[in-house]
Design a protein around this motif. Structure first.
Motif, PDB file in Angstrom:
ATOM      1  N   LEU A 249       0.812  -1.219   0.000  1.00  0.00           N
ATOM      2  CA  LEU A 249       0.000   0.000   0.000  1.00  0.00           C
ATOM      3  C   LEU A 249       0.846   1.269   0.000  1.00  0.00           C
ATOM      4  O   LEU A 249       0.606   2.177  -0.814  1.00  0.00           O
ATOM      5  CB  LEU A 249      -0.955  -0.015   1.194  1.00  0.00           C
ATOM      6  N   TRP A 250       1.819   1.362   0.890  1.00  0.00           N
ATOM      7  CA  TRP A 250       2.660   2.570   0.909  1.00  0.00           C
ATOM      8  C   TRP A 250       3.498   2.703  -0.364  1.00  0.00           C
ATOM      9  O   TRP A 250       3.614   3.788  -0.926  1.00  0.00           O
ATOM     10  CB  TRP A 250       3.532   2.611   2.154  1.00  0.00           C
ATOM     11  N   PRO A 251       4.114   1.619  -0.856  1.00  0.00           N
ATOM     12  CA  PRO A 251       4.812   1.738  -2.144  1.00  0.00           C
ATOM     13  C   PRO A 251       3.881   2.117  -3.294  1.00  0.00           C
ATOM     14  O   PRO A 251       4.266   2.889  -4.189  1.00  0.00           O
ATOM     15  CB  PRO A 251       5.413   0.337  -2.344  1.00  0.00           C
ATOM     16  N   LEU A 252       2.647   1.589  -3.303  1.00  0.00           N
ATOM     17  CA  LEU A 252       1.694   1.980  -4.341  1.00  0.00           C
ATOM     18  C   LEU A 252       1.340   3.467  -4.240  1.00  0.00           C
ATOM     19  O   LEU A 252       1.180   4.151  -5.257  1.00  0.00           O
ATOM     20  CB  LEU A 252       0.423   1.136  -4.249  1.00  0.00           C
ATOM     21  N   LEU A 253       1.225   3.960  -3.017  1.00  0.00           N
ATOM     22  CA  LEU A 253       0.966   5.390  -2.833  1.00  0.00           C
ATOM     23  C   LEU A 253       2.134   6.210  -3.374  1.00  0.00           C
ATOM     24  O   LEU A 253       1.928   7.281  -3.968  1.00  0.00           O
ATOM     25  CB  LEU A 253       0.744   5.693  -1.351  1.00  0.00           C
ATOM     26  N   ALA A 254       3.356   5.714  -3.188  1.00  0.00           N
ATOM     27  CA  ALA A 254       4.522   6.404  -3.736  1.00  0.00           C
ATOM     28  C   ALA A 254       4.464   6.433  -5.263  1.00  0.00           C
ATOM     29  O   ALA A 254       4.783   7.451  -5.898  1.00  0.00           O
ATOM     30  CB  ALA A 254       5.803   5.715  -3.269  1.00  0.00           C
ATOM     31  N   SER A 255       4.063   5.334  -5.863  1.00  0.00           N
ATOM     32  CA  SER A 255       3.918   5.294  -7.324  1.00  0.00           C
ATOM     33  C   SER A 255       2.879   6.298  -7.795  1.00  0.00           C
ATOM     34  O   SER A 255       3.080   7.019  -8.780  1.00  0.00           O
ATOM     35  CB  SER A 255       3.521   3.880  -7.768  1.00  0.00           C
ATOM     36  N   ALA A 256       1.764   6.370  -7.065  1.00  0.00           N
ATOM     37  CA  ALA A 256       0.712   7.318  -7.421  1.00  0.00           C
ATOM     38  C   ALA A 256       1.187   8.758  -7.257  1.00  0.00           C
ATOM     39  O   ALA A 256       0.779   9.654  -8.011  1.00  0.00           O
ATOM     40  CB  ALA A 256      -0.523   7.074  -6.558  1.00  0.00           C
ATOM     41  N   PHE A 257       2.078   8.980  -6.274  1.00  0.00           N
ATOM     42  CA  PHE A 257       2.632  10.309  -6.024  1.00  0.00           C
ATOM     43  C   PHE A 257       3.381  10.843  -7.244  1.00  0.00           C
ATOM     44  O   PHE A 257       3.384  12.043  -7.521  1.00  0.00           O
ATOM     45  CB  PHE A 257       3.567  10.222  -4.806  1.00  0.00           C
ATOM     46  N   THR A 258       4.028   9.936  -7.983  1.00  0.00           N
ATOM     47  CA  THR A 258       4.819  10.365  -9.147  1.00  0.00           C
ATOM     48  C   THR A 258       3.965  10.534 -10.408  1.00  0.00           C
ATOM     49  O   THR A 258       4.399  11.160 -11.378  1.00  0.00           O
ATOM     50  CB  THR A 258       5.915   9.332  -9.460  1.00  0.00           C
ATOM     51  N   LEU A 259       2.777   9.992 -10.392  1.00  0.00           N
ATOM     52  CA  LEU A 259       1.982   9.902 -11.612  1.00  0.00           C
ATOM     53  C   LEU A 259       1.638  11.259 -12.242  1.00  0.00           C
ATOM     54  O   LEU A 259       1.862  11.449 -13.454  1.00  0.00           O
ATOM     55  CB  LEU A 259       0.695   9.114 -11.334  1.00  0.00           C
ATOM     56  N   PRO A 260       1.119  12.255 -11.494  1.00  0.00           N
ATOM     57  CA  PRO A 260       0.739  13.521 -12.149  1.00  0.00           C
ATOM     58  C   PRO A 260       1.895  14.203 -12.871  1.00  0.00           C
ATOM     59  O   PRO A 260       1.736  14.688 -14.001  1.00  0.00           O
ATOM     60  CB  PRO A 260       0.223  14.371 -10.990  1.00  0.00           C
ATOM     61  N   VAL A 261       3.069  14.229 -12.231  1.00  0.00           N
ATOM     62  CA  VAL A 261       4.210  14.939 -12.831  1.00  0.00           C
ATOM     63  C   VAL A 261       4.715  14.197 -14.059  1.00  0.00           C
ATOM     64  O   VAL A 261       5.051  14.808 -15.080  1.00  0.00           O
ATOM     65  CB  VAL A 261       5.343  15.111 -11.798  1.00  0.00           C
ATOM     66  N   THR A 262       4.769  12.875 -13.981  1.00  0.00           N
ATOM     67  CA  THR A 262       5.256  12.115 -15.141  1.00  0.00           C
ATOM     68  C   THR A 262       4.334  12.304 -16.351  1.00  0.00           C
ATOM     69  O   THR A 262       4.801  12.373 -17.492  1.00  0.00           O
ATOM     70  CB  THR A 262       5.354  10.610 -14.805  1.00  0.00           C
ATOM     71  N   LEU A 263       3.041  12.396 -16.090  1.00  0.00           N
ATOM     72  CA  LEU A 263       2.096  12.600 -17.184  1.00  0.00           C
ATOM     73  C   LEU A 263       2.237  13.990 -17.789  1.00  0.00           C
ATOM     74  O   LEU A 263       2.238  14.154 -19.017  1.00  0.00           O
ATOM     75  CB  LEU A 263       0.660  12.390 -16.684  1.00  0.00           C
ATOM     76  N   VAL A 264       2.404  15.013 -16.933  1.00  0.00           N
ATOM     77  CA  VAL A 264       2.522  16.397 -17.416  1.00  0.00           C
ATOM     78  C   VAL A 264       3.811  16.595 -18.190  1.00  0.00           C
ATOM     79  O   VAL A 264       3.833  17.238 -19.253  1.00  0.00           O
ATOM     80  CB  VAL A 264       2.442  17.385 -16.233  1.00  0.00           C
ATOM     81  N   LEU A 265       4.909  16.026 -17.682  1.00  0.00           N
ATOM     82  CA  LEU A 265       6.211  16.243 -18.311  1.00  0.00           C
ATOM     83  C   LEU A 265       6.516  15.226 -19.406  1.00  0.00           C
ATOM     84  O   LEU A 265       7.562  15.307 -20.056  1.00  0.00           O
ATOM     85  CB  LEU A 265       7.316  16.194 -17.246  1.00  0.00           C
ATOM     86  N   GLY A 266       5.629  14.250 -19.571  1.00  0.00           N
ATOM     87  CA  GLY A 266       5.856  13.256 -20.617  1.00  0.00           C
ATOM     88  C   GLY A 266       6.970  12.290 -20.287  1.00  0.00           C
ATOM     89  O   GLY A 266       7.631  11.767 -21.185  1.00  0.00           O
ATOM     90  N   LEU A 267       7.182  12.017 -19.008  1.00  0.00           N
ATOM     91  CA  LEU A 267       8.229  11.092 -18.581  1.00  0.00           C
ATOM     92  C   LEU A 267       7.696   9.654 -18.649  1.00  0.00           C
ATOM     93  O   LEU A 267       6.490   9.433 -18.697  1.00  0.00           O
ATOM     94  CB  LEU A 267       8.664  11.430 -17.155  1.00  0.00           C
ATOM     95  N   PRO A 268       8.607   8.682 -18.660  1.00  0.00           N
ATOM     96  CA  PRO A 268       8.165   7.276 -18.715  1.00  0.00           C
ATOM     97  C   PRO A 268       7.430   6.886 -17.435  1.00  0.00           C
ATOM     98  O   PRO A 268       8.045   6.682 -16.380  1.00  0.00           O
ATOM     99  CB  PRO A 268       9.470   6.489 -18.887  1.00  0.00           C
TER     100      PRO A 268
END
Length: 390
Positions: free
Chosen positions: A228-247
Motif C-alpha cells: 500500500l505505501w509503495p503503491l501510494l509512492a507510485s501514485a505520487f509520481t503519476l501527475p508529474v510524469t504525465l505532465v512532463l511526458g516522462l516514462p
C-alpha cells in the motif's frame, strides 16, 4: 525453590511484603501525569511514523529516477535513509513503549477504548493475542524456569548450563545473528512452539488455527509496508510524469521499490534494536535459571525473588529508557508487569535498596557491558562444558 541460603523463609516473605508495598503505593498514585505521558508518547510515535513516510516520498523528487531533470544523490539519500530511520524509531516506540506495555494492561485503568490490552493490535507480524499468551502468561509466570519458560533460548539457543549440550548448539552464534535480523518473525512463531512440533511433542493440527491467524497478521503487515505505501509512492509520481511526458511505468516502479526498500530498512532497525534490548534484559552474566522442582509450592514472595534473580537492567538516559520501552528496567518490569512503564525509573532505586538490604544481587550495567556479556555467553554456551551461575 532454590533461593539464596542466607535468607530464611520468614525473611523471604517479608521481602515479598515490602515488594507488594512498593507496587501498591505506585498503583494507588496513578493519575493524570501518567495519562498525559502515554498519550504524549502515542502522539510522538504517530508523528514520527508519518514524518518518516513523508520524507521517503519526498526523496522521490530528487532521486536519480525521479521527477527533476537533475538528480541530487545527497538529498535523495538523506531523505530516504532519514525517513527510514525515523520510521524505524516510530516502530520501536510502537512495539516497545506503547504496544508491549499496553498489552500488559498497564493502561487499562484509564478506560480509554483506544488504549486497551484486549483490543490493541501492534505493528508486528505476531498477532497480539498470541503474544499476550506466550509472553504475559507463560514467560512472566515461569520466568527462567527450564522446560516451562520458552524464552529460555527460544527453543533454538543454549543460554544456560542447565540446558544439556547438543551439537546443534554449535550454531548458537549464527542463530543468534539470524534472530536479531528477523526478530519480529521469530516472535510470530514463538507461541506456535515449532520446536515441539518438529520434535514430535505436538501435532501440526494442534497449531493450525494459530498458524492461520499468524498468516492473517503477516499479510496485514506485508500489505501495509510493501504494497500500500509503495503503491501510494507510485501514485505520487503519476501527475508529474504525465505532465512532463516522462516514462510513467518505469518511474512508478522505481518509486514503488524505493519506498519498499525504505520500509524494509525501518523494519530491520526495529528488529535489531528490539532483539538487543530484550536479550540484554534476560541473558547477561549473573542471571539465574531454575528447574521445575525449584518452583514447586512457590509463594508470591518467592516469585518476586525469582523475578529479581532472573532479570537484568541496562543503564542509560531518559530517551534511551523510552526507546527501550523501559525494558532497560527489566527487573522492575518483571516484578511489576502491570505497573505503567513510566514509573519504573522512580521504582528502580527503591527496588535496588531493598535488594541490597536483603543481600540480593541487582544485575545492572551499561548497554555495552550487558550486550557484550550476553553475546559472549551465547557464543560460550555453543560449546560443551560451558557453565554459569543458575
Amino acid at each position: 525453590m532454590a533461593y539464596p541460603q542466607h535468607l530464611s523463609a520468614g525473611e523471604i516473605e517479608e521481602f515479598g511484603r515490602e515488594m507488594d508495598a512498593i507496587r501498591n503505593e505506585v498503583m494507588d498514585s496513578r493519575g493524570d501525569r501518567d495519562r498525559q505521558y502515554i498519550l504524549g508518547v502515542i502522539r510522538w510515535q504517530r508523528s514520527m511514523a508519518l514524518g518518516g513516510r513523508i520524507a521517503m516520498m519526498l526523496s522521490l523528487i530528487v532521486s536519480p529516477w525521479g521527477l527533476l531533470p537533475v538528480a541530487n544523490w545527497a538529498a535523495f539519500l538523506l531523505l530516504l535513509l532519514g525517513g527510514a530511520v525515523l520510521l524505524g524509531l516510530a516502530k520501536i516506540l510502537e512495539n516497545m513503549e506503547i504496544g508491549h506495555n499496553v498489552m500488559h494492561a498497564q493502561w487499562d485503568w484509564m478506560r480509554d477504548p483506544n488504549i486497551q490490552s484486549n483490543t490493541w493490535e501492534w505493528d508486528n507480524v505476531c498477532p497480539s493475542d498470541q503474544w499476550k499468551h506466550s509472553h504475559n502468561v507463560v514467560h512472566h509466570t515461569w520466568t527462567n524456569v527450564l522446560g516451562r519458560d520458552p524464552d529460555v533460548g527460544y527453543g533454538v539457543l543454549r543460554v544456560s548450563d542447565l540446558q544439556p549440550w547438543h551439537r546443534k548448539y554449535l550454531l548458537n552464534p549464527v542463530i543468534n545473528f539470524i534472530l536479531m535480523m528477523l526478530f519480529q518473525w521469530g516472535v510470530a512463531l514463538h507461541d506456535l512452539e515449532m520446536d515441539k512440533v518438529m520434535a514430535g511433542e505436538r501435532r501440526y493440527d494442534d497449531i493450525r488455527p494459530k498458524l492461520r491467524r499468524v498468516g492473517w497478521k503477516v499479510w496485514r503487515q506485508l500489505r501495509k509496508d510493501y504494497l500500500l505505501w509503495p503503491l501510494l509512492a507510485s501514485a505520487f509520481t503519476l501527475p508529474v510524469t504525465l505532465v512532463l511526458g516522462l516514462p510513467v511505468l518505469s518511474i512508478a516502479w522505481a518509486a514503488f521499490l524505493t519506498v519498499a526498500a525504505g520500509n524494509f530498512v525501518a523494519n530491520g532497525i526495529r528488529n535489531v534494536w528490539s532483539n538487543m534490548i530484550i536479550f540484554c534484559g534476560h541473558f547477561p552474566a549473573g542471571v539465574h535459571h531454575f528447574l521445575p522442582e525449584d518452583v514447586e509450592g512457590e509463594t508470591r514472595a518467592q516469585w518476586y525473588l525469582r523475578q529479581l534473580l532472573g532479570s537484568c537492567n541496562i543503564e542509560g538516559g531518559k530517551v534511551f529508557h523510552i526507546l527501550s520501552g523501559n525494558l532497560s528496567h527489566q527487573i522492575e518490569h518483571h516484578l511489576f508487569p502491570d505497573v505503567p512503564s513510566n514509573r519504573y525509573p522512580e521504582m528502580a532505586p527503591r527496588v535496588r535498596a531493598l535488594a541490597d538490604r536483603y543481600g540480593l544481587p541487582y544485575n545492572t550495567g551499561s548497554f555495552t557491558r550487558q550486550f557484550g556479556s550476553t553475546t559472549l555467553r551465547i557464543w560460550g554456551f555453543s560449546l560443551p562444558g560451558a557453565a554459569a551461575a543458575r
